[in-house]
Design a protein around this motif. Sequence first.
Motif, mmCIF file in Angstrom:
data_model
loop_
_atom_site.group_PDB
_atom_site.id
_atom_site.type_symbol
_atom_site.label_atom_id
_atom_site.label_comp_id
_atom_site.label_asym_id
_atom_site.label_seq_id
_atom_site.Cartn_x
_atom_site.Cartn_y
_atom_site.Cartn_z
ATOM 1 N N GLN A 30 0.832 -1.209 0.000
ATOM 2 C CA GLN A 30 0.000 0.000 0.000
ATOM 3 C C GLN A 30 0.866 1.258 0.000
ATOM 4 O O GLN A 30 0.544 2.234 -0.671
ATOM 5 C CB GLN A 30 -0.909 0.024 1.227
ATOM 6 N N ILE A 31 1.944 1.207 0.767
ATOM 7 C CA ILE A 31 2.849 2.360 0.840
ATOM 8 C C ILE A 31 3.482 2.604 -0.522
ATOM 9 O O ILE A 31 3.524 3.738 -1.010
ATOM 10 C CB ILE A 31 3.912 2.135 1.933
ATOM 11 N N ARG A 32 3.942 1.541 -1.141
ATOM 12 C CA ARG A 32 4.551 1.675 -2.467
ATOM 13 C C ARG A 32 3.525 2.191 -3.488
ATOM 14 O O ARG A 32 3.832 3.058 -4.310
ATOM 15 C CB ARG A 32 5.122 0.347 -2.930
ATOM 16 N N ALA A 33 2.310 1.682 -3.428
ATOM 17 C CA ALA A 33 1.258 2.148 -4.343
ATOM 18 C C ALA A 33 0.979 3.630 -4.124
ATOM 19 O O ALA A 33 0.797 4.388 -5.090
ATOM 20 C CB ALA A 33 -0.012 1.322 -4.149
ATOM 21 N N ARG A 34 0.957 4.062 -2.881
ATOM 22 C CA ARG A 34 0.707 5.482 -2.587
ATOM 23 C C ARG A 34 1.844 6.345 -3.118
ATOM 24 O O ARG A 34 1.614 7.425 -3.675
ATOM 25 C CB ARG A 34 0.521 5.684 -1.085
ATOM 26 N N LEU A 35 3.077 5.870 -2.966
ATOM 27 C CA LEU A 35 4.223 6.590 -3.514
ATOM 28 C C LEU A 35 4.074 6.750 -5.024
ATOM 29 O O LEU A 35 4.331 7.830 -5.570
ATOM 30 C CB LEU A 35 5.531 5.860 -3.189
ATOM 31 N N GLN A 36 3.633 5.695 -5.692
ATOM 32 C CA GLN A 36 3.438 5.760 -7.137
ATOM 33 C C GLN A 36 2.339 6.759 -7.495
ATOM 34 O O GLN A 36 2.475 7.524 -8.442
ATOM 35 C CB GLN A 36 3.136 4.378 -7.702
ATOM 36 N N GLU A 37 1.249 6.759 -6.714
ATOM 37 C CA GLU A 37 0.167 7.728 -6.950
ATOM 38 C C GLU A 37 0.676 9.161 -6.826
ATOM 39 O O GLU A 37 0.201 10.059 -7.523
ATOM 40 C CB GLU A 37 -0.961 7.530 -5.930
ATOM 41 N N LEU A 38 1.633 9.368 -5.927
ATOM 42 C CA LEU A 38 2.190 10.700 -5.700
ATOM 43 C C LEU A 38 3.240 11.086 -6.738
ATOM 44 O O LEU A 38 3.779 12.186 -6.692
ATOM 45 C CB LEU A 38 2.793 10.776 -4.293
ATOM 46 N N VAL A 76 1.488 -4.592 9.087
ATOM 47 C CA VAL A 76 0.814 -3.302 8.933
ATOM 48 C C VAL A 76 1.501 -2.315 9.866
ATOM 49 O O VAL A 76 1.614 -2.543 11.066
ATOM 50 C CB VAL A 76 -0.691 -3.415 9.259
ATOM 51 N N TYR A 77 1.967 -1.219 9.291
ATOM 52 C CA TYR A 77 2.728 -0.209 10.020
ATOM 53 C C TYR A 77 1.821 0.951 10.400
ATOM 54 O O TYR A 77 1.045 1.431 9.580
ATOM 55 C CB TYR A 77 3.875 0.312 9.154
ATOM 56 N N SER A 78 1.932 1.385 11.642
ATOM 57 C CA SER A 78 1.230 2.589 12.075
ATOM 58 C C SER A 78 2.211 3.453 12.852
ATOM 59 O O SER A 78 3.150 2.947 13.478
ATOM 60 C CB SER A 78 -0.003 2.256 12.913
ATOM 61 N N LEU A 79 2.005 4.730 12.784
ATOM 62 C CA LEU A 79 2.900 5.678 13.437
ATOM 63 C C LEU A 79 2.672 5.627 14.940
ATOM 64 O O LEU A 79 1.534 5.702 15.412
ATOM 65 C CB LEU A 79 2.617 7.070 12.895
ATOM 66 N N ASN A 80 3.745 5.489 15.716
ATOM 67 C CA ASN A 80 3.634 5.556 17.166
ATOM 68 C C ASN A 80 4.050 6.958 17.630
ATOM 69 O O ASN A 80 4.340 7.833 16.799
ATOM 70 C CB ASN A 80 4.452 4.445 17.834
ATOM 71 N N ALA A 81 4.073 7.186 18.937
ATOM 72 C CA ALA A 81 4.385 8.521 19.461
ATOM 73 C C ALA A 81 5.783 8.972 19.047
ATOM 74 O O ALA A 81 5.986 10.134 18.656
ATOM 75 C CB ALA A 81 4.246 8.531 20.982
ATOM 76 N N ARG A 82 6.743 8.076 19.108
ATOM 77 C CA ARG A 82 8.113 8.430 18.727
ATOM 78 C C ARG A 82 8.174 8.788 17.236
ATOM 79 O O ARG A 82 8.835 9.751 16.843
ATOM 80 C CB ARG A 82 9.039 7.259 19.039
ATOM 81 N N GLY A 83 7.483 8.017 16.414
ATOM 82 C CA GLY A 83 7.430 8.309 14.986
ATOM 83 C C GLY A 83 6.712 9.617 14.701
ATOM 84 O O GLY A 83 7.092 10.364 13.798
ATOM 85 N N GLY A 84 5.668 9.906 15.471
ATOM 86 C CA GLY A 84 4.950 11.172 15.312
ATOM 87 C C GLY A 84 5.840 12.360 15.626
ATOM 88 O O GLY A 84 5.822 13.368 14.912
ATOM 89 N N ALA A 85 6.628 12.242 16.694
ATOM 90 C CA ALA A 85 7.560 13.315 17.049
ATOM 91 C C ALA A 85 8.626 13.477 15.966
ATOM 92 O O ALA A 85 8.988 14.606 15.598
ATOM 93 C CB ALA A 85 8.212 13.018 18.395
#
Length: 110
Positions: A30-38, A76-85
Motif C-alpha cells: 500500500q505504501i509503495r502504491a501510494r508513492l506511485q500515486e504521488l 501493517v505499520y502505524s505511526l507511534n508517538a516516537r514516529g509522530g515526534a
Amino acid sequence: MARQMTEMLKGVLEGIVLAIISGQPSYGYQIRARLQELGFADIAEGTVYALLVRIEQRGLVAVAKTPSEKGPPRKVYSLNARGGAYLDEFWESWGFLSDRIIQLRQGAAS
C-alpha cells in the motif's frame, strides 16, 4: 536531472513514508502504491521494504501482523508517538529548507 532527484529523495524518503503511514496504517504494498500515486514511480520496491525495516528497528512505527489471503501475514505499520515526534521534526526541517531554497531561487531570478 534524474540523478539529482534520486539523491534528493534519499534524504527525504523516510519522512515521506512516515507521512503516508500517519494518514492511515498501511502495509508495504500500500505504501509503495501510494508513492506511485504521488508520482514517485521510480522508487524500487526493495528500497521501500528496506526503509520499513529501518524505521521499525528505530522504533518509529508500531507493527501488527494481519492475515493475508495469499502468503504469510502482512506487516501493517502505524505511526507511534516516537514516529509522530520524528515526523513533526521532519516537517519543521522541511519547512526551514524549502523556505531557504525558495529565497535562493527568488534571489537568483533578481
